[in-house]
Design an enzyme around this catalytic site. Structure first.
Site, short mmCIF file in Angstrom:
data_model
loop_
_atom_site.label_atom_id
_atom_site.label_comp_id
_atom_site.label_asym_id
_atom_site.label_seq_id
_atom_site.Cartn_x
_atom_site.Cartn_y
_atom_site.Cartn_z
N ASN A 1 0.91 -0.95 -0.36
CA ASN A 1 0.13 0.19 -0.43
C ASN A 1 1.04 0.97 -0.32
O ASN A 1 1.35 1.15 1.22
CB ASN A 1 -0.41 -0.45 1.33
CG ASN A 1 -2.03 0.82 0.70
OD1 ASN A 1 -1.78 2.39 0.46
ND2 ASN A 1 -2.21 1.40 3.32
N TRP A 2 1.48 1.87 -1.65
CA TRP A 2 2.38 2.97 -1.31
C TRP A 2 1.46 4.35 -0.81
O TRP A 2 2.12 4.97 -0.46
CB TRP A 2 2.14 3.48 -2.63
CG TRP A 2 3.35 2.44 -3.44
CD1 TRP A 2 4.28 1.15 -2.69
CD2 TRP A 2 4.15 2.24 -5.01
NE1 TRP A 2 4.93 0.37 -3.58
CE2 TRP A 2 4.95 1.39 -4.53
CE3 TRP A 2 3.61 3.38 -5.65
CZ2 TRP A 2 5.17 0.61 -6.32
CZ3 TRP A 2 4.56 3.09 -6.69
CH2 TRP A 2 5.18 1.73 -7.17
N LYS A 3 0.20 4.12 -0.44
CA LYS A 3 -0.20 5.53 0.06
C LYS A 3 -0.09 6.75 -0.63
O LYS A 3 -0.15 6.50 -2.13
CB LYS A 3 0.08 5.43 1.40
CG LYS A 3 0.15 4.26 2.55
CD LYS A 3 0.06 4.92 4.06
CE LYS A 3 -0.30 3.40 4.80
NZ LYS A 3 0.16 3.52 6.48
N HIS B 1 -9.48 1.48 4.39
CA HIS B 1 -7.96 1.59 5.19
C HIS B 1 -8.82 3.04 6.85
O HIS B 1 -9.13 3.90 5.81
CB HIS B 1 -7.68 2.67 4.75
CG HIS B 1 -5.87 2.34 4.78
ND1 HIS B 1 -5.80 3.20 5.78
CD2 HIS B 1 -5.05 1.53 4.78
CE1 HIS B 1 -4.40 3.04 6.57
NE2 HIS B 1 -3.47 2.47 5.71
N GLU C 1 -7.14 5.24 7.69
CA GLU C 1 -6.79 6.39 7.06
C GLU C 1 -8.14 7.53 6.71
O GLU C 1 -8.56 8.43 6.81
CB GLU C 1 -5.47 7.02 6.40
CG GLU C 1 -4.42 6.30 7.37
CD GLU C 1 -2.75 5.88 6.38
OE1 GLU C 1 -2.93 5.41 5.23
OE2 GLU C 1 -2.31 5.35 6.95
N GLU D 1 -6.10 -4.80 10.51
CA GLU D 1 -4.58 -3.54 10.96
C GLU D 1 -5.50 -3.09 11.88
O GLU D 1 -6.00 -1.87 11.95
CB GLU D 1 -4.75 -2.55 9.22
CG GLU D 1 -5.29 -3.25 7.89
CD GLU D 1 -3.85 -2.07 7.26
OE1 GLU D 1 -2.71 -2.67 6.50
OE2 GLU D 1 -4.31 -1.37 6.94
N GLY E 1 2.06 2.37 10.53
CA GLY E 1 3.06 3.97 11.05
C GLY E 1 3.75 3.33 12.02
O GLY E 1 4.29 4.92 11.89
N SER F 1 2.95 -1.99 10.27
CA SER F 1 4.37 -1.50 10.52
C SER F 1 5.32 -3.34 9.99
O SER F 1 5.66 -3.73 11.12
CB SER F 1 4.90 -1.72 12.07
OG SER F 1 4.00 -0.41 12.20
N GLY G 1 2.17 -1.21 4.19
CA GLY G 1 3.38 0.31 3.52
C GLY G 1 4.62 0.46 3.73
O GLY G 1 4.87 0.74 2.89
N GLY G 2 4.99 1.39 4.40
CA GLY G 2 6.00 1.65 4.84
C GLY G 2 7.12 0.85 3.72
O GLY G 2 7.96 1.28 2.84
P1 PGA Z 1 2.82 0.62 7.56
O1 PGA Z 1 0.76 0.62 6.50
O2 PGA Z 1 2.61 -0.89 7.38
O3 PGA Z 1 3.69 1.68 7.20
O4 PGA Z 1 2.60 0.12 8.95
C1 PGA Z 1 0.08 -0.43 6.70
C2 PGA Z 1 -1.30 -0.17 6.19
O5 PGA Z 1 -0.75 1.16 6.70
O6 PGA Z 1 -1.63 -0.53 4.83
#
Ligand code: PGA
Length: 254
Positions: A9-11, A97, A99, A168, A174, A210, A231-232
């Site tokens: 998930n590149w956001k 998600h 966010e 999640e 994050g 994470s 994500g990251g």
């Molecule tokens: P993260 O993000 O791996 O940076 O914690 C995961 C996500 O939000 O899907």
């Protein structure tokens, strides 16, 4: 044998040149591997979809979006429709998600429309659920998951089996603080049993929060974990490749 889905998930990251360079490196690596037991997916910003489409061989990497509107077209300034995602080569779309829930106030009503729309356009929704830290501390985790899963009540039964869930925990996203193995197993078993009892279907459940190349093995080998939503670490090519390699070796172990 487990079949894993490793989803990035590149956001809101990467310009199109950065995206193309990442995808080229990834494909170079994947073309040498046996990907029978694993699917690799990149959920990228809308502006990267068309630029990477011609570089992507869907046998190696699948492409998804991070959100969509439920209507096919119309006066919805700033929105992207399921038809547009299909046109850009998407097979998946992340929905719900945390966010999006937090910053864009997405609730069960809107998510129900989005999930049904995605499914009826043959896009696989990756439906994210998870509790905040204060909810966990107040022992509300399963109550929160249950109310987020109420959305599935609204989905026509024949579509249900096409949904992928992602657990999640919001406090792990994050933060560098992934959930422990015990917490992951407990949540995934609960979600799996709840969905089977209530909807009579078993759905793949990804873990997200994470996840990185150091903890991927511990997480992926947990019972009921069908893959990761990353994500990251999905922005760092070597880390992402490392996670893919881990998933391949675990799937070969059975
Ligand atoms: P993260 O993000 O791996 O940076 O914690 C995961 C996500 O939000 O899907």
């Amino acid at each position: 044998m487990k079949k894993y889905l490793i989803a990035g998930n590149w956001k809101m990251n990467f310009t199109s040149n950065e995206a193309i360079s990442f995808v080229n490196q990834l494909i170079l690596h994947l073309s040498e591997l046996n990907l029978e037991q694993i699917d690799v997916l990149l959920c990228v910003p809308f502006t990267n979809l068309h630029p990477i489409k011609s570089f992507v061989n869907s046998n190696l990497v699948k492409i998804g979006a991070q959100n969509m509107h439920f209507e096919e077209k119309g006066a919805f300034t700033g929105e992207i429709s399921p038809l547009m995602l299909l046109d850009a080569g998407c097979e998946y779309v992340i929905l719900g998600h945390s966010e999006r829930r937090q910053y864009f106030l997405e609730n069960n009503d809107i998510l129900s429309k989005k999930i049904i729309s995605a499914l009826s356009h043959n896009l696989v929704p990756i439906f994210c659920i998870g509790e905040t830290l204060s909810q966990r501390q107040a022992n509300l985790t399963f109550q929160v998951l249950e109310s987020q899963l109420n959305v599935l009540e609204t989905v026509p039964k024949e579509f249900l089996s096409n949904i992928i869930l992602a657990y999640e925990p919001v406090w792990a996203i994050g933060t560098g603080l992934n959930a422990s193995k015990e917490q992951i197993i407990e949540a995934h078993l609960w979600i799996n049993d709840h969905v089977i009892d209530r909807f009579h279907v078993q759905l793949p459940i990804l873990y997200g929060g994470s996840m990185n190349n150091d903890n991927a093995k511990d997480i992926l080998e947990c019972k009921m974990v069908s893959g990761g939503l990353i994500g990251g670490a999905s922005l760092k090519i070597l880390q992402f490749i490392d996670i893919i390699n881990t998933a391949i070796s675990l799937s070969q172990q059975g």
